[in-house]
Write a protein that holds these residues in place. Sequence first.
Motif, mmCIF file in Angstrom:
data_model
loop_
_atom_site.group_PDB
_atom_site.id
_atom_site.type_symbol
_atom_site.label_atom_id
_atom_site.label_comp_id
_atom_site.label_asym_id
_atom_site.label_seq_id
_atom_site.Cartn_x
_atom_site.Cartn_y
_atom_site.Cartn_z
ATOM 1 N N ILE A 132 0.871 -1.172 0.000
ATOM 2 C CA ILE A 132 0.000 0.000 0.000
ATOM 3 C C ILE A 132 0.912 1.227 0.000
ATOM 4 O O ILE A 132 1.931 1.248 0.699
ATOM 5 N N PRO A 133 0.590 2.240 -0.798
ATOM 6 C CA PRO A 133 1.414 3.456 -0.810
ATOM 7 C C PRO A 133 1.381 4.165 0.544
ATOM 8 O O PRO A 133 0.350 4.209 1.222
ATOM 9 N N VAL A 134 2.509 4.716 0.935
ATOM 10 C CA VAL A 134 2.607 5.455 2.195
ATOM 11 C C VAL A 134 1.599 6.604 2.221
ATOM 12 O O VAL A 134 1.038 6.930 3.270
ATOM 13 N N SER A 135 1.328 7.186 1.056
ATOM 14 C CA SER A 135 0.387 8.306 0.971
ATOM 15 C C SER A 135 -1.025 7.918 1.418
ATOM 16 O O SER A 135 -1.827 8.785 1.765
ATOM 17 N N GLN A 136 -1.332 6.623 1.427
ATOM 18 C CA GLN A 136 -2.660 6.165 1.835
ATOM 19 C C GLN A 136 -2.683 5.642 3.272
ATOM 20 O O GLN A 136 -3.718 5.181 3.750
ATOM 21 N N LEU A 137 -1.566 5.733 3.967
ATOM 22 C CA LEU A 137 -1.480 5.179 5.316
ATOM 23 C C LEU A 137 -2.461 5.848 6.280
ATOM 24 O O LEU A 137 -3.126 5.172 7.067
ATOM 25 N N ALA A 138 -2.583 7.161 6.218
ATOM 26 C CA ALA A 138 -3.508 7.867 7.113
ATOM 27 C C ALA A 138 -4.945 7.405 6.878
ATOM 28 O O ALA A 138 -5.700 7.184 7.832
ATOM 29 N N GLU A 139 -5.314 7.240 5.614
ATOM 30 C CA GLU A 139 -6.661 6.751 5.298
ATOM 31 C C GLU A 139 -6.859 5.334 5.823
ATOM 32 O O GLU A 139 -7.894 5.015 6.399
ATOM 33 N N LEU A 140 -5.855 4.482 5.607
ATOM 34 C CA LEU A 140 -5.950 3.102 6.072
ATOM 35 C C LEU A 140 -6.102 3.053 7.585
ATOM 36 O O LEU A 140 -6.917 2.291 8.115
ATOM 37 N N GLU A 141 -5.369 3.886 8.302
ATOM 38 C CA GLU A 141 -5.488 3.923 9.763
ATOM 39 C C GLU A 141 -6.871 4.413 10.186
ATOM 40 O O GLU A 141 -7.447 3.914 11.148
ATOM 41 N N ARG A 142 -7.418 5.397 9.467
ATOM 42 C CA ARG A 142 -8.767 5.885 9.764
ATOM 43 C C ARG A 142 -9.786 4.769 9.548
ATOM 44 O O ARG A 142 -10.666 4.531 10.385
ATOM 45 N N TYR A 143 -9.673 4.058 8.436
ATOM 46 C CA TYR A 143 -10.596 2.958 8.141
ATOM 47 C C TYR A 143 -10.465 1.843 9.171
ATOM 48 O O TYR A 143 -11.463 1.253 9.594
ATOM 49 N N THR A 144 -9.238 1.566 9.580
ATOM 50 C CA THR A 144 -8.998 0.530 10.592
ATOM 51 C C THR A 144 -9.668 0.919 11.905
ATOM 52 O O THR A 144 -10.301 0.082 12.558
ATOM 53 N N HIS A 145 -9.537 2.180 12.285
ATOM 54 C CA HIS A 145 -10.182 2.664 13.513
ATOM 55 C C HIS A 145 -11.700 2.527 13.413
ATOM 56 O O HIS A 145 -12.349 2.040 14.347
ATOM 57 N N LEU A 146 -12.267 2.955 12.304
ATOM 58 C CA LEU A 146 -13.719 2.864 12.132
ATOM 59 C C LEU A 146 -14.193 1.414 12.197
ATOM 60 O O LEU A 146 -15.202 1.109 12.823
ATOM 61 N N TYR A 147 -13.450 0.527 11.570
ATOM 62 C CA TYR A 147 -13.861 -0.876 11.466
ATOM 63 C C TYR A 147 -13.680 -1.632 12.786
ATOM 64 O O TYR A 147 -14.603 -2.282 13.268
ATOM 65 N N TYR A 148 -12.498 -1.523 13.369
ATOM 66 C CA TYR A 148 -12.193 -2.324 14.554
ATOM 67 C C TYR A 148 -12.638 -1.670 15.862
ATOM 68 O O TYR A 148 -13.115 -2.353 16.762
ATOM 69 N N ASP A 149 -12.481 -0.378 15.971
ATOM 70 C CA ASP A 149 -12.810 0.294 17.236
ATOM 71 C C ASP A 149 -14.271 0.712 17.317
ATOM 72 O O ASP A 149 -14.860 0.705 18.395
ATOM 73 N N LEU A 150 -14.854 1.093 16.170
ATOM 74 C CA LEU A 150 -16.236 1.582 16.183
ATOM 75 C C LEU A 150 -17.222 0.600 15.560
ATOM 76 O O LEU A 150 -18.409 0.892 15.474
ATOM 77 N N SER A 151 -16.726 -0.539 15.096
ATOM 78 C CA SER A 151 -17.556 -1.611 14.522
ATOM 79 C C SER A 151 -18.409 -1.140 13.341
ATOM 80 O O SER A 151 -19.569 -1.518 13.214
ATOM 81 N N ILE A 152 -17.816 -0.318 12.492
ATOM 82 C CA ILE A 152 -18.507 0.146 11.293
ATOM 83 C C ILE A 152 -18.080 -0.758 10.140
ATOM 84 O O ILE A 152 -16.891 -0.961 9.911
ATOM 85 N N ASN A 153 -19.053 -1.289 9.410
ATOM 86 C CA ASN A 153 -18.728 -2.205 8.317
ATOM 87 C C ASN A 153 -18.180 -1.442 7.106
ATOM 88 O O ASN A 153 -18.171 -0.219 7.072
ATOM 89 N N ILE A 154 -17.727 -2.190 6.107
ATOM 90 C CA ILE A 154 -17.092 -1.590 4.933
ATOM 91 C C ILE A 154 -18.048 -0.649 4.202
ATOM 92 O O ILE A 154 -17.662 0.436 3.770
ATOM 93 N N ALA A 155 -19.312 -1.043 4.079
ATOM 94 C CA ALA A 155 -20.300 -0.173 3.420
ATOM 95 C C ALA A 155 -20.457 1.134 4.192
ATOM 96 O O ALA A 155 -20.579 2.213 3.589
ATOM 97 N N GLY A 156 -20.443 1.063 5.500
ATOM 98 C CA GLY A 156 -20.534 2.259 6.326
ATOM 99 C C GLY A 156 -19.313 3.141 6.173
ATOM 100 O O GLY A 156 -19.419 4.373 6.106
#
Length: 95
Positions: free
Chosen positions: A42-66
Amino acid sequence: MQTDLIIIKDYCNRCQVDPAFIVELEEDGLISIQVIDEERYIPVSQLAELERYTHLYYDLSINIAGIDAIQHMLKRIENLQREVRSLRNELGFYR
């Protein structure tokens, strides 16, 4: 090897993320993955987005569609904020 890429396998191991989650993000067009010599990156430029998505998915239990819906709304908000700034600048010109 390029230094602006992160090996997905390493990221998943360090952050305790299921690699299937990252594949789902790519399938939904939320991130892009590069494959070089059968290794996924994954490009480093997308790391912040990936971390945001990881937080939403794992910490807030938001699915991919959400996550996709949230990302769409955030982009829309950014566009509206840019438009408001532009209109304010135009209005300032006429004062």
